[in-house]
Design an enzyme around this catalytic site. Structure first.
Site, short mmCIF file in Angstrom:
data_model
loop_
_atom_site.label_atom_id
_atom_site.label_comp_id
_atom_site.label_asym_id
_atom_site.label_seq_id
_atom_site.Cartn_x
_atom_site.Cartn_y
_atom_site.Cartn_z
N CYS A 114 52.60 25.89 49.92
CA CYS A 114 53.45 24.88 50.57
C CYS A 114 53.61 23.61 49.75
O CYS A 114 54.54 22.84 49.96
CB CYS A 114 52.89 24.54 51.94
SG CYS A 114 52.91 25.95 53.06
N HIS A 247 56.75 17.77 53.72
CA HIS A 247 56.67 19.22 53.97
C HIS A 247 56.65 19.42 55.47
O HIS A 247 56.02 18.67 56.21
CB HIS A 247 55.41 19.78 53.32
CG HIS A 247 55.12 21.19 53.73
ND1 HIS A 247 56.08 22.18 53.64
CD2 HIS A 247 54.02 21.78 54.27
CE1 HIS A 247 55.57 23.32 54.10
NE2 HIS A 247 54.32 23.10 54.48
N ASN A 277 58.26 26.33 59.16
CA ASN A 277 57.61 26.04 57.88
C ASN A 277 58.13 27.05 56.85
O ASN A 277 57.79 28.23 56.91
CB ASN A 277 56.10 26.15 58.06
CG ASN A 277 55.33 25.85 56.77
OD1 ASN A 277 55.90 25.77 55.69
ND2 ASN A 277 54.02 25.70 56.91
O1 UT7 Z 1 52.11 24.60 55.43
C1 UT7 Z 1 50.79 24.93 55.19
C2 UT7 Z 1 49.92 24.07 55.95
N1 UT7 Z 1 49.76 24.55 57.30
C3 UT7 Z 1 49.58 23.67 58.23
O2 UT7 Z 1 49.64 22.49 57.97
C4 UT7 Z 1 49.26 24.14 59.60
C5 UT7 Z 1 48.25 23.21 60.20
N2 UT7 Z 1 47.81 23.59 61.52
C6 UT7 Z 1 48.61 23.53 62.59
O3 UT7 Z 1 49.78 23.21 62.49
C7 UT7 Z 1 48.00 23.78 63.95
O4 UT7 Z 1 46.61 23.89 63.80
C8 UT7 Z 1 48.55 25.05 64.62
C9 UT7 Z 1 49.97 24.82 65.08
C10 UT7 Z 1 48.45 26.23 63.69
C11 UT7 Z 1 47.74 25.35 65.89
O5 UT7 Z 1 47.74 24.23 66.76
P1 UT7 Z 1 46.37 23.69 67.36
O6 UT7 Z 1 46.72 22.58 68.24
O7 UT7 Z 1 45.45 23.40 66.21
O8 UT7 Z 1 45.91 24.90 68.22
P2 UT7 Z 1 44.56 25.76 68.10
O9 UT7 Z 1 44.59 26.62 66.89
O10 UT7 Z 1 43.41 24.85 68.30
O11 UT7 Z 1 44.73 26.68 69.36
C12 UT7 Z 1 44.78 26.14 70.70
C13 UT7 Z 1 45.00 27.28 71.68
C14 UT7 Z 1 44.06 28.46 71.42
O12 UT7 Z 1 43.66 28.98 72.65
P3 UT7 Z 1 42.22 28.64 73.27
O13 UT7 Z 1 41.23 29.11 72.25
O14 UT7 Z 1 42.24 27.15 73.45
O15 UT7 Z 1 42.23 29.41 74.55
C15 UT7 Z 1 44.94 29.48 70.72
O16 UT7 Z 1 44.52 30.80 70.94
O17 UT7 Z 1 46.31 27.82 71.53
C16 UT7 Z 1 46.26 29.22 71.37
N3 UT7 Z 1 47.39 29.65 70.57
C17 UT7 Z 1 48.60 29.94 71.08
N4 UT7 Z 1 49.04 29.95 72.35
C18 UT7 Z 1 50.33 30.28 72.55
C19 UT7 Z 1 47.46 29.80 69.23
N5 UT7 Z 1 48.70 30.18 68.86
C20 UT7 Z 1 49.41 30.28 70.00
C21 UT7 Z 1 50.74 30.63 70.28
N6 UT7 Z 1 51.14 30.61 71.57
N7 UT7 Z 1 51.63 30.96 69.32
#
Ligand code: UT7
Length: 320
Positions: A114, A247, A277
């Protein structure tokens, strides 16, 4: 007199097929509301079967060259940033070089996921300022849809396909152009964001695997650092920035960096809602959008920044 790399034209290309959050929610345990709230994404583009990274790159390149009033035969350097090359080798840049009619100079790929566009821009800028090349084309092009595990809701909803390109000319004694580039890597973060395949490990292309929370934390920290580094190197302040073109990984990361800089939302170029992304393509696609709709104008101070797999991150200040 000092040489500087000036932007002569921008181009972009997005595949036709739009994949909405609602469509994803029909086949995965996710929702439009979750994806929008947690990431800012509403839809993404998906390359057609048989439409390759090089195809997207050539479309973006042709538009950028046309707007610069140039053709492939004017170029003496081509750098393609991609983590999704057509083949393991040679460089995707080689195929693009042949298709745009570039007959001389060097063409190679850069792999910084990225952050790839900023790494590629830095490589081209260094070559131009050293006099190794006079005219360069820098492309970010990706088909991430091919390396997504479409059963993993935590990654497959985040990415899209696309390509963006900028043409650079070495110009003497101008205050306009790339002011500086700043690159960093920390291989200790390899496992936070990687693809679980490759020619030397599994012999397959593999799928994206990410510890989203960890990457998020590292992004906010390192992007703030590298932005401060870029401003200090040019004796500029956040208030001097006309446009932040980040980005596009997550709207919360974008707004977090914007807030730290004290920038109002109107000064931040956001495309994540429509593009998701697109990895190395996200910044040149956002630049192209903001130049074409008249936001970025000659003389504006533009800040670009990115962090991705590696981990690798960087920033650049450009006097447009
Ligand atoms: O470009 C390269 C660099 N990449 C990035 O910068 C990505 C950086 N990270 C992020 O953007 C975020 O961490 C994400 C968008 C990937 C995830 O968001 P988050 O607020 O960090 O969520 P999380 O991973 O802590 O997950 C929260 C909850 C989880 O459920 P529990 O464990 O709380 O029950 C996940 O299982 O959301 C759940 N979850 C989803 N729910 C519905 C994860 N993906 C999804 C989904 N739909 N697609």
């Amino acid at each position: 007199m000092m040489l500087r790399s000036q932007i002569a034209g921008c181009g972009g290309y997005l595949p036709e097929r739009v994949l909405t959050n609602e469509e994803l929610a029909l086949r995965l345990d996710t929702s439009d509301a979750w994806i929008r709230q947690r990431t800012g994404i509403a839809e993404r583009r998906i390359a057609a079967p048989g439409e390759l990274t090089s195809d997207l790159a050539v479309r973006a390149a042709e538009q950028a060259l046309g707007r610069a009033g140039m053709s492939g035969s004017d170029l003496d350097l081509l750098v393609v940033a991609t983590a999704t090359p057509d083949n393991t080798f040679p460089a995707t840049a080689a195929r693009v070089q042949a298709r745009i009619g570039m007959k001389r100079g060097a063409a190679f790929d850069i792999q910084a996921v990225c952050a790839g566009f900023i790494f590629a821009l830095a490589a081209a800028d260094n070559a131009l300022r050293l006099g190794q090349a006079r005219t360069a084309l820098v492309i970010g092009a990706e088909t991430f849809s091919r390396i997504l595990d479409w059963n993993d809701r935590s990654t497959c909803v985040l990415f899209g396909d696309g390509a963006g390109a900028v043409v650079l000319n070495a110009v003497k004694g101008s205050s306009r152009g790339i002011l500086s580039t700043h690159l960093h890597s920390d291989g200790g973060g390899y496992e936070a964001l990687y693809v679980d395949g490759g020619p030397s490990s599994t012999g397959t292309a593999g799928f994206v695997r990410m510890n989203g929370r960890e990457v998020f934390r590292q992004a906010v920290e390192h992007l703030s650092e590298v932005v401060a580094e870029a401003l200090a190197a040019n004796r500029l302040a956040a208030a001097d920035i006309d446009w932040l073109v980040p980005h596009q990984a997550n709207i919360r990361i974008i707004e977090g960096v914007g807030r730290k800089l004290g920038l109002s939302d109107e000064k931040i170029v956001v495309t994540i809602d429509r593009h998701a992304n697109t990895s190395a393509a996200s910044i040149p696609l956002a630049l192209e959008a903001a130049v074409e709709d008249g936001r970025i104008k000659a003389g504006d101070l533009v800040l670009i920044e990115a962090l991705g797999g590696g981990l690798s991150w960087g920033a650049s200040l450009i006097r447009w």
